[in-house]
Design an enzyme around this catalytic site. Structure first.
Site, PDB file in Angstrom:
ATOM      1  N   ALA A   7      32.519  42.112  32.014  1.00  0.00           N
ATOM      2  CA  ALA A   7      33.304  41.914  33.230  1.00  0.00           C
ATOM      3  C   ALA A   7      33.034  42.987  34.279  1.00  0.00           C
ATOM      4  CB  ALA A   7      34.803  41.858  32.946  1.00  0.00           C
ATOM      5  N   GLY A   8      32.913  42.519  35.520  1.00  0.00           N
ATOM      6  CA  GLY A   8      32.828  43.416  36.663  1.00  0.00           C
ATOM      7  C   GLY A   8      31.441  43.677  37.206  1.00  0.00           C
ATOM      8  N   GLY A  17      35.160  38.974  37.317  1.00  0.00           N
ATOM      9  CA  GLY A  17      34.780  38.263  38.532  1.00  0.00           C
ATOM     10  C   GLY A  17      34.823  39.075  39.801  1.00  0.00           C
ATOM     11  N   ASN A  28      28.932  36.722  33.936  1.00  0.00           N
ATOM     12  CA  ASN A  28      28.926  35.325  34.339  1.00  0.00           C
ATOM     13  C   ASN A  28      28.877  35.202  35.867  1.00  0.00           C
ATOM     14  OD1 ASN A  28      29.332  32.379  33.574  1.00  0.00           O
ATOM     15  ND2 ASN A  28      31.015  32.674  34.999  1.00  0.00           N
ATOM     16  N   THR A  29      29.921  35.671  36.536  1.00  0.00           N
ATOM     17  CA  THR A  29      30.029  35.476  37.982  1.00  0.00           C
ATOM     18  C   THR A  29      28.872  36.107  38.742  1.00  0.00           C
ATOM     19  OG1 THR A  29      32.434  35.513  37.703  1.00  0.00           O
ATOM     20  CG2 THR A  29      31.597  35.687  39.945  1.00  0.00           C
ATOM     21  N   LYS A  46      34.308  35.406  20.676  1.00  0.00           N
ATOM     22  CA  LYS A  46      34.745  36.422  21.634  1.00  0.00           C
ATOM     23  C   LYS A  46      36.234  36.237  21.895  1.00  0.00           C
ATOM     24  CE  LYS A  46      34.713  37.838  26.383  1.00  0.00           C
ATOM     25  NZ  LYS A  46      34.406  37.455  27.767  1.00  0.00           N
TER      26      LYS A  46
END
Length: 257
Positions: free
Chosen positions: A187-188, A161, A209-210, A100
């Site tokens: 993301a997001g 994040g 992830n977050t 990635k």
């Protein structure tokens, strides 16, 4: 749905949810979340995750590369040179060629620097890497990255994040419509409904992830994300009803007593 697989660089996966390996309270919690998510791919930030030092807690002691496909990423890289060097080291260390790529523009937004990203992608592809690429939600750059040979396009839903969800569904849909390779929102995502929205737009997968790691109960959130991705995918395949300006009764009005 067992034959509805995600294909990345010739490799098939039954799960369309990819999770990260950062921000968890421990690697053990990370492992339980990965299992609850039903994930088959985990991203590994090479600059931040301990893979080799036996004197410190190691990711590989809990999340095994024999069980999961490791996807090395270039988190923390702000130039094409740094990103290319990082992934070449990853290939030397672990033999990874499915990677990635992310090249960031600044610390405050972690927004992708698209000029540097495209330059790094071309160099990596020429060097034999299969590149999944984090990018802005710009359909023009998404097309350029695909034309350069990237095996998956990964537009942001919103800032890394942030948990703000899909901020530009129109552009995500345009990217999906033109792409001939998988499109994975990266993301997001903040909660399960965000993941479902991404899949309902026609995306092939979601990377997060977050949203899991910083949930009050990461393992339970991982399970929720698993179901959200499945539900969103099935809703997309089923084809939603058309939107209407006025009411349309479920029961016919003709023949009433």
């Amino acid at each position: 749905m067992t034959d509805d697989t995600l294909t990345l660089a010739g490799r098939e996966f039954s799960s369309r949810l990819i999770i990260g390996t950062g921000k968890y309270a421990s690697y053990e919690q990370n492992a339980r979340a990965a299992e609850a998510a039903g994930a088959e791919i985990v991203t590994v930030a090479l600059r931040r995750v301990n893979l080799s030092d036996p004197g410190q807690p190691r990711l590989t002691d809990h999340v095994s590369p024999r069980t999961y496909t490791f996807l090395p990423n270039t988190a923390g890289c702000f130039t094409a040179e740094d990103a290319v060097r990082t992934l070449r080291l990853a290939r030397e260390a672990g033999g990874w060629d499915l990677v990635k790529l992310e090249v960031l523009a600044d610390q405050r937004t972690l927004y992708p620097d698209m000029e540097e990203t495209l330059r790094a992608a071309k160099e990596l592809i020429a060097d034999g890497f299969e590149v999944m690429v984090y990018c802005s939600d710009d359909p023009v750059y998404a097309r350029k990255l695909e034309e350069a040979g990237c095996c998956a396009i990964m537009p942001l839903g919103s800032l890394i994040g942030s948990g703000l969800g899909i901020q530009n569904p129109v552009n995500i849909r345009l990217i999906v419509e033109q792409a001939r390779v998988p499109v994975i929102v990266d993301a997001g995502v903040g909660t399960a409904s965000d993941a479902a929205v991404a899949m309902e737009l026609g995306c092939d997968g979601v990377l997060m992830n977050t949203a899991i790691a910083e949930a009050r109960d990461p393992v339970l959130m991982a399970r929720a994300m698993k179901h959200a991705v499945i539900a969103g995918r099935q809703a997309y395949l089923a084809g939603r009803m058309g939107k209407k300006r006025y009411a349309d009764p479920s029961s016919p009005l003709a023949g009433l007593i």
